[in-house]
Design an enzyme around this catalytic site. Structure first.
Site, short mmCIF file in Angstrom:
data_model
loop_
_atom_site.label_atom_id
_atom_site.label_comp_id
_atom_site.label_asym_id
_atom_site.label_seq_id
_atom_site.Cartn_x
_atom_site.Cartn_y
_atom_site.Cartn_z
N ARG A 1 0.85 -1.20 0.00
CA ARG A 1 0.00 0.00 0.00
C ARG A 1 0.88 1.25 0.00
O ARG A 1 0.60 2.22 -0.69
CB ARG A 1 -0.95 0.00 1.21
CG ARG A 1 -1.99 -1.12 1.16
CD ARG A 1 -3.07 -0.94 2.23
NE ARG A 1 -2.60 -1.09 3.59
CZ ARG A 1 -2.53 -2.25 4.26
NH1 ARG A 1 -2.93 -3.36 3.67
NH2 ARG A 1 -2.09 -2.31 5.50
N LYS B 1 -12.82 13.85 5.62
CA LYS B 1 -13.96 13.28 4.88
C LYS B 1 -14.67 12.25 5.72
O LYS B 1 -14.03 11.49 6.47
CB LYS B 1 -13.47 12.62 3.59
CG LYS B 1 -14.61 12.13 2.72
CD LYS B 1 -14.19 11.08 1.72
CE LYS B 1 -14.40 9.70 2.28
NZ LYS B 1 -14.26 8.64 1.25
N GLU C 1 -20.04 13.61 2.87
CA GLU C 1 -20.30 12.66 1.78
C GLU C 1 -21.48 11.73 2.07
O GLU C 1 -21.33 10.69 2.71
CB GLU C 1 -19.06 11.80 1.51
CG GLU C 1 -19.28 10.80 0.38
CD GLU C 1 -18.08 9.89 0.07
OE1 GLU C 1 -17.14 9.86 0.87
OE2 GLU C 1 -18.13 9.21 -0.96
N LYS D 1 -19.95 16.16 -1.00
CA LYS D 1 -19.51 15.10 -1.92
C LYS D 1 -20.66 14.12 -2.14
O LYS D 1 -20.77 13.11 -1.44
CB LYS D 1 -18.29 14.39 -1.34
CG LYS D 1 -17.80 13.20 -2.17
CD LYS D 1 -16.41 12.74 -1.77
CE LYS D 1 -16.02 11.49 -2.53
NZ LYS D 1 -14.60 11.13 -2.37
P1 13P Z 1 -15.31 6.45 -5.66
O1 13P Z 1 -15.09 7.63 -6.57
O2 13P Z 1 -14.56 5.22 -6.08
O3 13P Z 1 -16.77 6.22 -5.40
O4 13P Z 1 -14.64 6.81 -4.27
C1 13P Z 1 -14.87 8.05 -3.72
C2 13P Z 1 -14.83 7.96 -2.26
O5 13P Z 1 -14.09 8.67 -1.62
C3 13P Z 1 -15.74 7.01 -1.58
O6 13P Z 1 -15.80 7.30 -0.21
#
Ligand code: 13P
Length: 341
Positions: free
Chosen positions: A47, A137, A178, A220
């Site tokens: 990773r 986030k 998000e 988001k």
């Molecule tokens: P994806 O664009 O692959 O959906 O991932 C965005 C993300 O941060 C999901 O939490």
């Protein structure tokens, strides 16, 4: 520095024209899935290698304003000893961190989930700040079926998102909020629109209740699309029209930027849809991207765990970032996919 000034500077840096956010904050189980698809074992060292490689992509900062990192990555270093958040910063990308602790079933709401991670969050944010994180986030998820998301799930998830956002602002980290309405299912685009509107309405109601400063956060969301298994798929123009219609109803103009997730769209779909959205300008907010898979898929395919593929990996990521940079201005054309391949 004054917290309000710090938050404003962070948000301004993230919503720059022609740029978007790279989501590289996959949890370890998610990263194991991504690596398995390319035949790579997900060890801490693999990773670290992969993420050091993509963050060092020459010129990435031309199209990427910020990068969301996983907690583990905040403490890792590149081969030359540079801490990875510092490597991002040198590339002109603001480092941020995913701070939720994933989701669990929501009690008394069959099929729904709730995101956890509020306990001790304030102390964790203090630690993340010392490692260079300037924004955070938190992701909530909503499943579409005939019985979900329930009103209970919509209300409970909105509440934790708003509490998270308030704590972040208090600590001087700009929150990315998000609420992901999942693409899974066979529902039509109208049902997708209905769920997104209900979810976002509850989220902004909760943000208001918790006195979150809308000027100092980013939203988001998912784009409004039909379910992945729906027989009637939608063209980018329709996705854009339905998405903007919902957003205009529920997202206050004070929010500076809306940075979409890709949510299982192919890289090309995610770029074409973002482009169609920006062709509907002007809107009250910047319409940008915060893609994980739609940016990284071609890079992972190029890499496959082999250090000999380093240059190809970086080229694949740079290219995808550049195409999304064009879509940010509504200047993407599908012919660009092959033009400089
Ligand atoms: P994806 O664009 O692959 O959906 O991932 C965005 C993300 O941060 C999901 O939490």
């Amino acid at each position: 520095m004054n917290t309000q000034v710090t938050l404003q500077q962070t948000v301004d840096a993230l919503v720059q024209k022609g740029k978007g956010i790279l989501a590289a904050d996959e949890s370890n189980p998610t990263m194991a899935k991504r690596f398995q698809a390319i035949g790579v074992e997900s060890t801490e060292e693999q990773r670290r290698s992969y993420r050091s490689l993509i963050l060092a992509t020459p010129g990435l900062g031309e199209f990427i304003s910020g990068v969301i990192l996983f907690e583990e990555t905040l403490g890792q270093c590149a081969d030359d000893g540079t801490p990875l958040p510092e490597l991002a910063r040198r590339q002109g990308m603001v480092p941020g961190v995913k701070v939720d602790r994933g989701k669990v079933p929501l009690a008394n709401a069959p099929g729904d989930e709730i995101t956890q991670g509020l306990d001790g969050l304030q102390q964790r944010l203090e630690e993340y700040k010392t490692r260079g994180a300037r924004f955070a986030k938190w992701r909530d998820v909503y499943h579409i079926s005939t019985s979900t998301p329930s009103r209970l799930a919509i209300e409970a998830n909105a509440e934790v998102l708003a509490r998270y956002a308030a704590i972040c602002q208090h600590q001087g980290l700009a929150p990315i909020v998000e609420p992901e309405v999942l693409i899974d299912g066979d529902h039509g685009i109208e049902r997708g629109a209905q769920v997104s509107e209900a979810v976002l309405h509850a989220v902004f109601h909760a943000l208001h209740r918790h006195r979150v400063v809308l000027e100092h956060m980013l939203l988001k969301p998912s784009m409004v699309t039909p379910g992945k298994a729906c027989t009637q798929q939608a063209a980018p123009e329709e996705v854009a029209a339905q998405t903007v219609a919902v957003l205009r109803r529920v997202v206050p103009a004070a929010v500076p930027g809306i940075v979409f997730l890709s949510g299982g769209q192919t890289p090309q779909e995610a770029t074409a849809n973002l482009d169609a959205l920006n062709r509907l300008s002007p809107q009250p907010w910047e319409l940008s991207f915060s893609y994980g898979r739609a940016l990284q898929e071609p890079a992972l395919q190029a890499w496959r765990g082999d250090p000999a593929n380093a240059a190809d990996t970086q080229t694949a990521l740079y290219r995808r970032a550049k195409l999304n940079g064009a879509a940010r201005a509504g200047q993407y054309r599908s012919s660009m996919e092959t033009a400089d391949a």
